[in-house]
Design a protein around this motif. Structure first.
Motif, short mmCIF file in Angstrom:
data_model
loop_
_atom_site.label_atom_id
_atom_site.label_comp_id
_atom_site.label_asym_id
_atom_site.label_seq_id
_atom_site.Cartn_x
_atom_site.Cartn_y
_atom_site.Cartn_z
N TYR A 221 0.96 -1.14 -0.02
CA TYR A 221 -0.17 -0.10 -0.03
C TYR A 221 0.80 1.18 0.17
N PHE A 222 2.07 1.17 0.54
CA PHE A 222 2.95 2.16 0.89
C PHE A 222 3.60 2.73 -0.44
N ASN A 223 3.92 1.71 -0.97
CA ASN A 223 4.69 1.66 -2.40
C ASN A 223 3.60 2.21 -3.56
N LEU A 224 2.36 1.71 -3.24
CA LEU A 224 1.30 2.07 -4.45
C LEU A 224 0.96 3.75 -4.18
N GLY A 225 1.08 4.08 -2.76
CA GLY A 225 0.69 5.38 -2.52
C GLY A 225 1.98 6.30 -3.30
N ARG A 226 2.91 5.90 -3.16
CA ARG A 226 4.25 6.60 -3.80
C ARG A 226 4.00 6.75 -5.22
N VAL A 227 3.38 5.87 -5.95
CA VAL A 227 3.14 6.15 -7.41
C VAL A 227 1.99 7.32 -7.56
N TYR A 228 1.15 7.26 -6.47
CA TYR A 228 -0.08 8.22 -6.75
C TYR A 228 0.61 9.63 -6.32
N GLU A 238 -3.63 9.43 -0.59
CA GLU A 238 -4.15 9.34 0.94
C GLU A 238 -4.81 8.01 1.51
N GLN A 239 -5.62 7.48 0.51
CA GLN A 239 -6.03 6.27 0.66
C GLN A 239 -5.24 5.05 0.76
N ALA A 240 -4.33 5.03 -0.05
CA ALA A 240 -3.21 4.06 0.28
C ALA A 240 -2.34 3.97 1.36
N ALA A 241 -2.01 5.42 1.74
CA ALA A 241 -1.23 5.54 2.81
C ALA A 241 -1.97 5.31 4.12
N SER A 242 -3.27 5.56 4.29
CA SER A 242 -4.34 5.09 5.31
C SER A 242 -4.39 3.43 5.42
N LYS A 243 -4.39 3.15 4.50
CA LYS A 243 -4.65 1.49 4.56
C LYS A 243 -3.28 0.90 5.00
N ALA A 244 -2.05 1.54 4.54
CA ALA A 244 -0.89 1.20 5.00
C ALA A 244 -0.71 1.31 6.64
N MET A 245 -1.06 2.58 6.90
CA MET A 245 -1.21 2.78 8.64
C MET A 245 -2.06 1.83 9.25
N ALA A 246 -3.30 1.42 8.59
CA ALA A 246 -4.09 0.49 9.49
C ALA A 246 -3.62 -0.73 9.84
N ASP A 250 2.75 1.97 13.27
CA ASP A 250 3.91 2.59 13.55
C ASP A 250 4.68 3.00 12.09
N LEU A 251 4.07 2.81 11.00
CA LEU A 251 4.81 3.16 9.84
C LEU A 251 4.75 4.61 9.51
N GLU A 252 5.93 5.32 10.07
CA GLU A 252 5.92 6.90 10.09
C GLU A 252 5.87 7.27 8.68
N GLN A 253 6.38 6.81 7.80
CA GLN A 253 6.56 7.16 6.33
C GLN A 253 4.92 7.25 5.83
N ALA A 254 4.46 6.27 6.20
CA ALA A 254 3.11 6.25 5.51
C ALA A 254 1.93 7.45 6.16
N LYS A 255 2.37 7.67 7.57
CA LYS A 255 1.76 8.86 8.10
C LYS A 255 2.20 10.08 7.47
N LYS A 256 3.49 10.39 7.13
CA LYS A 256 3.77 11.35 6.50
C LYS A 256 3.21 11.69 5.01
#
Length: 267
Positions: A221-228, A238-246, A250-256
């Motif tokens: 999800y995080f890597n997909l978010g980087r594409v977006y 935002e959706q991809a990062a939120s799914k990674a955080m769910a 503790d995945l700080e990069q996803a929160k950022k």
């Protein structure tokens, strides 16, 4: 003659052919299986005499086989009426042959890995020297031998990617994806490489395919978010990062990433 005895006779008759083909393990297995059928099946006097001769001949053939002697130097012993003793020896022999086959397979795999690493190093040196076309030709020949090694294709693609040879990198990465569309690990690696190449649509498809196979992997999800993020698709980022955080709070990069996408979307 019963069906079982016909099978036993056929197996015994094929032992010499197997040995001529240097198929030692199948030959021993044929004798072992035939012997089991003979022991379990009631025999007429004439049938017993016939099978005893066949067993003696099979044991003689095996004892005279040079390939078998290298692995198992102990001669097989057979006395008519003592089939159970021969069966015990054959079980021991099969264990030795199977262990030898395992060791041979390990040696073969080790040799293949050595050849692969040597070839990869040679191709990498060509790339470092700026000889990109010869490197591509060399790797293509190498892949004819290691044609099922998709990890190697990705490694080669990443070499060209690091060298700035984007078209060649794209070719290897895309080919690997097509050849192995069900490996989450490879899809993730390929997706990251495609993103670096600016092939965002192909990278997105890689990560989406991987997520169909593994829905609980926050890195996907995080890597997909980087594409977006690269495509300025802030809602999807935002959706991809939120799914990674769910999956991993503790995945700080996803929160950022989520916070950054929210700011971009609102601003």
């Amino acid at each position: 003659m019963s069906t079982e005895l016909i099978k036993a006779r056929s197996a015994l008759a094929g032992i010499n052919t197997l040995l001529k083909q240097q198929k030692v393990l199948p030959a021993v297995l044929a004798l072992h299986d035939a012997l089991g059928l003979i022991i379990r099946t009631p025999l007429m006097k004439s049938e017993r005499a016939d099978f005893e001769r066949s067993l003696e001949n099979a044991v003689f053939r095996l004892n005279g086989d040079a390939n078998l002697r290298k692995i198992y130097p102990i001669l097989l012993q057979y006395t008519p009426g003592e089939e159970a003793a021969l069966q015990g020896m054959l079980r021991e022999l099969l264990n030795e042959l199977q262990e030898s086959a395992v060791q041979d397979a390990k040696k073969m795999l080790a040799e293949q890995e050595r050849r692969k690493q040597e070839g990869f190093a040679k191709g990498r040196q060509l790339i470092l020297e700026g000889q990109y076309d010869p490197a591509g030709q060399f790797f293509d020949k190498m892949l004819k031998y290691f044609h099922d090694d998709q990890e190697l294709r990705v490694d080669i693609g990443e070499l060209f990617l690091e060298a700035g040879q984007f078209d060649q990198a794209f070719t290897y990465l895309l080919e690997s994806m097509r050849n192995n569309p069900e490996s989450v690990h490879l899809l993730n690696r390929i997706g990251m490489g495609l993103r670096k190449l600016g092939k965002f649509e192909e990278a997105e498809q890689c990560f989406l395919q991987a997520l169909k196979l593994s829905t609980d992997d926050e890195r996907l999800y995080f890597n997909l978010g980087r594409v977006y993020v690269d495509r300025a698709q802030w809602d999807k980022a935002e959706q991809a990062a939120s799914k990674a955080m769910a999956l991993n709070p503790d995945l700080e990069q996803a929160k950022k990433m989520r916070d950054f996408a929210q700011r971009k979307r609102k601003g």
